[in-house]
Design an enzyme around this catalytic site. Structure first.
Site, PDB file in Angstrom:
ATOM      1  N   ALA A  55     -38.723 -25.106  42.214  1.00  0.00           N
ATOM      2  CA  ALA A  55     -39.646 -23.972  42.280  1.00  0.00           C
ATOM      3  C   ALA A  55     -40.937 -24.324  43.004  1.00  0.00           C
ATOM      4  O   ALA A  55     -41.503 -23.496  43.722  1.00  0.00           O
ATOM      5  CB  ALA A  55     -39.954 -23.477  40.869  1.00  0.00           C
ATOM      6  N   ARG A  87     -45.457 -29.855  31.198  1.00  0.00           N
ATOM      7  CA  ARG A  87     -45.553 -28.456  30.789  1.00  0.00           C
ATOM      8  C   ARG A  87     -44.994 -27.548  31.879  1.00  0.00           C
ATOM      9  O   ARG A  87     -45.523 -27.495  32.978  1.00  0.00           O
ATOM     10  CB  ARG A  87     -47.002 -28.089  30.496  1.00  0.00           C
ATOM     11  N   HIS A 126     -27.891 -19.464  25.290  1.00  0.00           N
ATOM     12  CA  HIS A 126     -29.033 -19.312  26.197  1.00  0.00           C
ATOM     13  C   HIS A 126     -28.570 -19.206  27.651  1.00  0.00           C
ATOM     14  O   HIS A 126     -29.108 -18.408  28.429  1.00  0.00           O
ATOM     15  CB  HIS A 126     -30.010 -20.476  26.044  1.00  0.00           C
TER      16      HIS A 126
END
EC number: 2.5.1.78
Length: 157
Positions: A55, A87, A126
């Site tokens: 990303a 994070r 998920h």
């Protein structure tokens, strides 16, 4: 008899920049985006797909594509999850901020299907949920793309 096809419109090229982390999930967004663009516009839109490792690389690639002048819009898509090392919100925020900067600096709309869930566990449940969710997001991104292109066309008229 004229055997040449003549269009009364110009094909609009759309770039899709997809991260390859969780490729099977992200690819659902791309497939749905391409299908929805074809359903909405037929051959009015041409979609070119570009791969980046993750990303974080999307904003620079989006900027490079936008600056070519060949694309009416760019879609960035990625699945940013907590890998336990750093994070994931930081990565997602940096990517979204970067994409916003690209569209503001180039004038080319940059749409986001960069998603970061609050919780993601590598489980069948998920995986199935986000696999389906990225399909929905691809369709939504296509509709948003068509709407923003129409709005900008109206402004330019």
């Amino acid at each position: 008899m004229n055997q040449h096809s003549h269009k009364d419109y110009e094909t609009v090229r759309i770039a899709v920049v997809r991260a390859r982390w969780h490729a099977d999930i992200v690819d659902q967004c791309v497939s749905a985006f391409e299908a929805e663009m074809a359903d909405i516009g037929g051959d009015r839109f041409a979609v070119d797909v570009f791969d980046v490792p993750g990303a974080y690389e999307i904003p620079l690639h989006a900027r490079t594509l936008a600056e070519t002048g060949r694309y009416g819009a760019v879609l960035g898509t990625a699945f940013v999850v907590n890998g336990g090392i750093y994070r994931h919100e930081f990565v997602a925020s940096a990517v979204i901020d970067g994409m916003m900067n690209v569209q503001l600096s180039t004038g080319v709309p940059v749409l986001s299907a960069v998603l970061t869930p609050h919780n993601y566990h590598d489980s069948a449940e998920h995986h199935r949920f986000f696999f389906e969710h990225f399909t929905v997001k691809g369709k939504e991104a296509a509709r948003a793309c068509v709407e923003i292109l129409a709005a900008r066309e109206k402004i330019a008229a």
